[in-house]
Design an enzyme around this catalytic site. Structure first.
Site, PDB file in Angstrom:
ATOM      1  N   LEU A 227      92.480  70.193  12.167  1.00 23.26           N
ATOM      2  CA  LEU A 227      93.456  69.656  13.137  1.00 23.26           C
ATOM      3  C   LEU A 227      94.876  69.639  12.577  1.00 23.26           C
ATOM      4  O   LEU A 227      95.820  69.433  13.306  1.00 23.26           O
ATOM      5  CB  LEU A 227      93.066  68.248  13.591  1.00 23.26           C
ATOM      6  CG  LEU A 227      91.894  68.149  14.570  1.00 23.26           C
ATOM      7  CD1 LEU A 227      91.755  66.727  15.099  1.00 23.26           C
ATOM      8  CD2 LEU A 227      92.031  69.111  15.732  1.00 23.26           C
ATOM      9  N   ARG A 228      95.002  69.781  11.264  1.00 22.91           N
ATOM     10  CA  ARG A 228      96.312  69.912  10.591  1.00 22.91           C
ATOM     11  C   ARG A 228      97.160  68.653  10.581  1.00 22.91           C
ATOM     12  O   ARG A 228      98.263  68.669  10.047  1.00 22.91           O
ATOM     13  CB  ARG A 228      97.141  71.055  11.201  1.00 22.91           C
ATOM     14  CG  ARG A 228      96.426  72.382  11.344  1.00 22.91           C
ATOM     15  CD  ARG A 228      95.931  72.907  10.035  1.00 22.91           C
ATOM     16  NE  ARG A 228      95.468  74.302  10.151  1.00 22.91           N
ATOM     17  CZ  ARG A 228      94.697  74.891   9.278  1.00 22.91           C
ATOM     18  NH1 ARG A 228      94.255  74.217   8.220  1.00 22.91           N
ATOM     19  NH2 ARG A 228      94.323  76.132   9.435  1.00 22.91           N
TER      20      ARG A 228
ATOM     21  N   ASP B 245      86.543  71.568   1.725  1.00 26.52           N
ATOM     22  CA  ASP B 245      86.578  72.821   2.484  1.00 26.52           C
ATOM     23  C   ASP B 245      87.888  73.574   2.282  1.00 26.52           C
ATOM     24  O   ASP B 245      88.965  72.992   2.315  1.00 26.52           O
ATOM     25  CB  ASP B 245      86.381  72.577   3.979  1.00 26.52           C
ATOM     26  CG  ASP B 245      86.379  73.886   4.744  1.00 26.52           C
ATOM     27  OD1 ASP B 245      85.471  74.687   4.519  1.00 26.52           O
ATOM     28  OD2 ASP B 245      87.324  74.126   5.529  1.00 26.52           O
TER      29      ASP B 245
ATOM     30  N   HIS C 191      81.999  74.409   0.495  1.00 24.07           N
ATOM     31  CA  HIS C 191      82.664  75.679   0.788  1.00 24.07           C
ATOM     32  C   HIS C 191      82.251  76.572  -0.370  1.00 24.07           C
ATOM     33  O   HIS C 191      82.780  76.460  -1.473  1.00 24.07           O
ATOM     34  CB  HIS C 191      84.183  75.471   0.826  1.00 24.07           C
ATOM     35  CG  HIS C 191      84.954  76.739   1.010  1.00 24.07           C
ATOM     36  ND1 HIS C 191      85.637  77.034   2.161  1.00 24.07           N
ATOM     37  CD2 HIS C 191      85.139  77.804   0.195  1.00 24.07           C
ATOM     38  CE1 HIS C 191      86.219  78.222   2.039  1.00 24.07           C
ATOM     39  NE2 HIS C 191      85.934  78.711   0.848  1.00 24.07           N
TER      40      HIS C 191
ATOM     41  N   HIS D 118      80.078  77.287   6.942  1.00 19.17           N
ATOM     42  CA  HIS D 118      80.275  78.700   7.336  1.00 19.17           C
ATOM     43  C   HIS D 118      79.520  79.727   6.491  1.00 19.17           C
ATOM     44  O   HIS D 118      80.126  80.565   5.800  1.00 19.17           O
ATOM     45  CB  HIS D 118      81.758  79.050   7.401  1.00 19.17           C
ATOM     46  CG  HIS D 118      82.646  78.491   6.307  1.00 19.17           C
ATOM     47  ND1 HIS D 118      82.349  78.603   4.965  1.00 19.17           N
ATOM     48  CD2 HIS D 118      83.821  77.829   6.365  1.00 19.17           C
ATOM     49  CE1 HIS D 118      83.307  78.039   4.257  1.00 19.17           C
ATOM     50  NE2 HIS D 118      84.214  77.545   5.094  1.00 19.17           N
TER      51      HIS D 118
ATOM     52  N   ASP E  78      84.988  76.694  12.993  1.00 21.67           N
ATOM     53  CA  ASP E  78      85.979  76.775  11.912  1.00 21.67           C
ATOM     54  C   ASP E  78      87.364  77.026  12.518  1.00 21.67           C
ATOM     55  O   ASP E  78      88.158  77.823  11.982  1.00 21.67           O
ATOM     56  CB  ASP E  78      85.620  77.841  10.870  1.00 21.67           C
ATOM     57  CG  ASP E  78      86.389  77.637   9.556  1.00 21.67           C
ATOM     58  OD1 ASP E  78      87.207  76.706   9.470  1.00 21.67           O
ATOM     59  OD2 ASP E  78      86.162  78.428   8.620  1.00 21.67           O
TER      60      ASP E  78
ATOM     61  N   HIS F 189      97.032  78.393  12.831  1.00 25.72           N
ATOM     62  CA  HIS F 189      98.237  78.591  12.019  1.00 25.72           C
ATOM     63  C   HIS F 189      99.396  78.887  12.959  1.00 25.72           C
ATOM     64  O   HIS F 189      99.178  79.380  14.077  1.00 25.72           O
ATOM     65  CB  HIS F 189      98.039  79.760  11.043  1.00 25.72           C
ATOM     66  CG  HIS F 189      96.987  79.516  10.012  1.00 25.72           C
ATOM     67  ND1 HIS F 189      97.166  78.631   8.967  1.00 25.72           N
ATOM     68  CD2 HIS F 189      95.728  80.010   9.881  1.00 25.72           C
ATOM     69  CE1 HIS F 189      96.067  78.610   8.222  1.00 25.72           C
ATOM     70  NE2 HIS F 189      95.170  79.424   8.764  1.00 25.72           N
TER      71      HIS F 189
HETATM   72  O1  DOR Z   1      89.722  80.769   7.255  1.00 29.67           O
HETATM   73  C1  DOR Z   1      89.776  79.637   6.800  1.00 29.67           C
HETATM   74  N1  DOR Z   1      90.786  78.814   7.098  1.00 29.67           N
HETATM   75  N2  DOR Z   1      88.823  79.233   5.957  1.00 29.67           N
HETATM   76  C2  DOR Z   1      88.909  78.075   5.292  1.00 29.67           C
HETATM   77  O2  DOR Z   1      88.008  77.762   4.560  1.00 29.67           O
HETATM   78  C3  DOR Z   1      90.095  77.204   5.438  1.00 29.67           C
HETATM   79  C4  DOR Z   1      90.732  77.439   6.732  1.00 29.67           C
HETATM   80  C5  DOR Z   1      92.081  76.793   6.873  1.00 29.67           C
HETATM   81  O3  DOR Z   1      92.252  75.628   6.525  1.00 29.67           O
HETATM   82  O4  DOR Z   1      92.993  77.458   7.411  1.00 29.67           O
END
Ligand code: DOR
Length: 434
Positions: free
Chosen positions: A64-65, A153, A180, A233, A306, A310
């Protein structure tokens, strides 16, 4: 506050039910399930004729950032994406800024979630402080404040002694450690699956055995400690087999597979689209096939997204510089129904089992069932609705998706959280509905 869902086909594997049933939700909880329930004057009625009614979807693995990287996503946009996709419970990972590694962060986040989230959000705390791989986080305190599991993770905990301590410690309060699993020394500076496609594209590869080795270590430590290990994953044939054998020996191990690892191969990377860059990477078809077999025979317990949003400009760079991950909450159900259900490979009960009932069960969440007394968290699904993935329609801030333009069959058409309609016909409903 009453909501009656009438005339639908209830598919709830937690009650072994696939039959015509009405459901009454009262004060946020399932109050009755019956062949014909009647509404009184103050009951809101939802007509579910022709639709599947199922326990709301549960995603054990999202990002969720918030706090710290709200340009990528926050609690509001992430939970909007969740309900848009039919998810009523999501579990964000701890790799925020700061990392979720202390009780104060867990309680602060819980407070924001209670005010802002449109779906239920259950928190994961980190295994090590700041994800540094060196010192254990305040796991006991975090568990007391509501963390449901622990994970670094995004990173493998390389120190085996520390990881064993984490397993021992978490088992004292009956919480799983999510691993992970990737040996970083083998993964090196690879950034796609190592194989024929990486050789053709000239991209350094990450060998599948980097995951197999890490899963083997983690499974052995789970066996050694008797603790509950949950493997995040899973993406390789070898890892599936290691987990399968461990389960046969009675090791307390559960595992999840991501929608993209079940439905895409490394061929998708051929166009160098950064929307196909993810960790672990998309693998070759023999791995995809092994994951599906693992899902079928119960080696893999849950399907997860997952969801890793971004910002646009972070992904709008050369492949090697782009961050790993893409969004998945709004595409997961449609992709899975199209690729695993409409192809005849999996039944609807199996899909609902892997996307709701089992994930809720393995993290002991109050979700994944529409038995009387459970939270009124429901998804209504139109199995035959045809639609096309278009990122401009996403609620998530992270627009990157490897499924752009994909034609899907089947979609969530209503999402109900604690008796409140949170999504209807693709539109997210903000604020209390009833
Ligand atoms: O693709 C991924 N993005 N794998 C991860 O383990 C972390 C995640 C992220 O936090 O962007």
């Amino acid at each position: 506050m009453k909501l009656l869902i009438k005339g639908g086909r209830l598919v709830d594997p937690s009650q072994n039910l696939d039959a015509a049933r009405d459901i009454l939700i009262e004060d946020g909880l399932v109050a009755a399930v019956g062949e014909t329930l009647t509404a009184d004057a103050d009951t809101q009625v939802v007509d579910a004729t022709g639709l599947v009614v199922a326990p709301g979807l549960v995603d054990l693995h999202v990002h969720l950032r918030e706090p710290g990287q709200e340009a990528k996503e926050d609690i509001v946009t992430g939970t909007k994406a969740a309900v848009a996709g039919g998810f009523t419970t999501i579990v964000p990972m701890a790799n925020t800024r700061p990392i979720v590694d202390s009780a104060i962060i867990v309680s602060g986040l819980k407070e924001r979630i209670s005010r802002e989230a449109l779906a239920e959000v259950m928190l994961v705390g980190s295994v090590t402080k700041g994800l540094n791989g060196e010192e254990l986080s305040e796991m006991g305190d975090m568990a007391e404040h509501g963390a449901v599991a622990f994970s670094d993770d995004g990173r493998f905990v390389e120190n085996s002694r520390l990881f064993r301590s984490a397993l021992e410690y978490a088992s004292m309060f009956n919480k799983p450690i999510i691993s992970h699993a990737e040996d970083p020394t083998l993964a090196g500076d690879g950034y796609m699956h190592e194989g024929a496609v990486s050789a053709r594209l000239g991209i350094p590869g990450i060998p599948a055995v980097a995951e197999d080795i890490a899963v083997a270590r983690d499974v052995l430590l789970a066996e050694n400690t008797g603790a509950h290990l949950h493997v995040a994953h899973v993406s390789t044939k070898g890892a599936v087999e290691i987990i399968r054998q461990a389960k046969k020996r009675g090791v307390k191990v559960t595992a999840e597979a991501a929608v993209h690892h079940l439905t895409l191969t490394d061929e998708a990377v051929s166009g160098f689209s950064t929307a196909t860059k993810v960790a672990p990477p998309l693998r070759s078809s023999e791995h995809v096939q092994a994951l599906r077999e693992g899902l079928k025979d119960g080696t893999l317990n849950a399907i997860i997204t997952d969801h890793a949003p971004h910002a646009f400009e972070e992904k709008d760079v050369e492949f090697r510089y782009a961050p790993n991950g893409f969004c998945g909450l709004e595409t997961a159900l449609g992709v899975i129904l199209t690729e695993l259900y409409h192809t005849g490979e999996f039944s609807l009960s199996e899909i609902i089992g892997k996307m709701s009932v089992e994930p809720a069960h393995i993290f002991s969440l109050k979700a994944g069932s529409l038995k009387v007394g459970m939270p009124g968290n429901v998804v209504l699904i139109d199995l035959n609705k045809e639609w096309t993935v278009k990122k401009e329609n996403f609620y998530t801030r992270g627009k990157a998706t490897p499924y752009e333009g994909k034609h899907c069959r089947g979609q969530a058409v209503m999402t109900i959280v604690r008796g409140n309609v949170r999504m209807k016909d693709g539109e997210v409903c903000v604020g209390k509905q009833n």
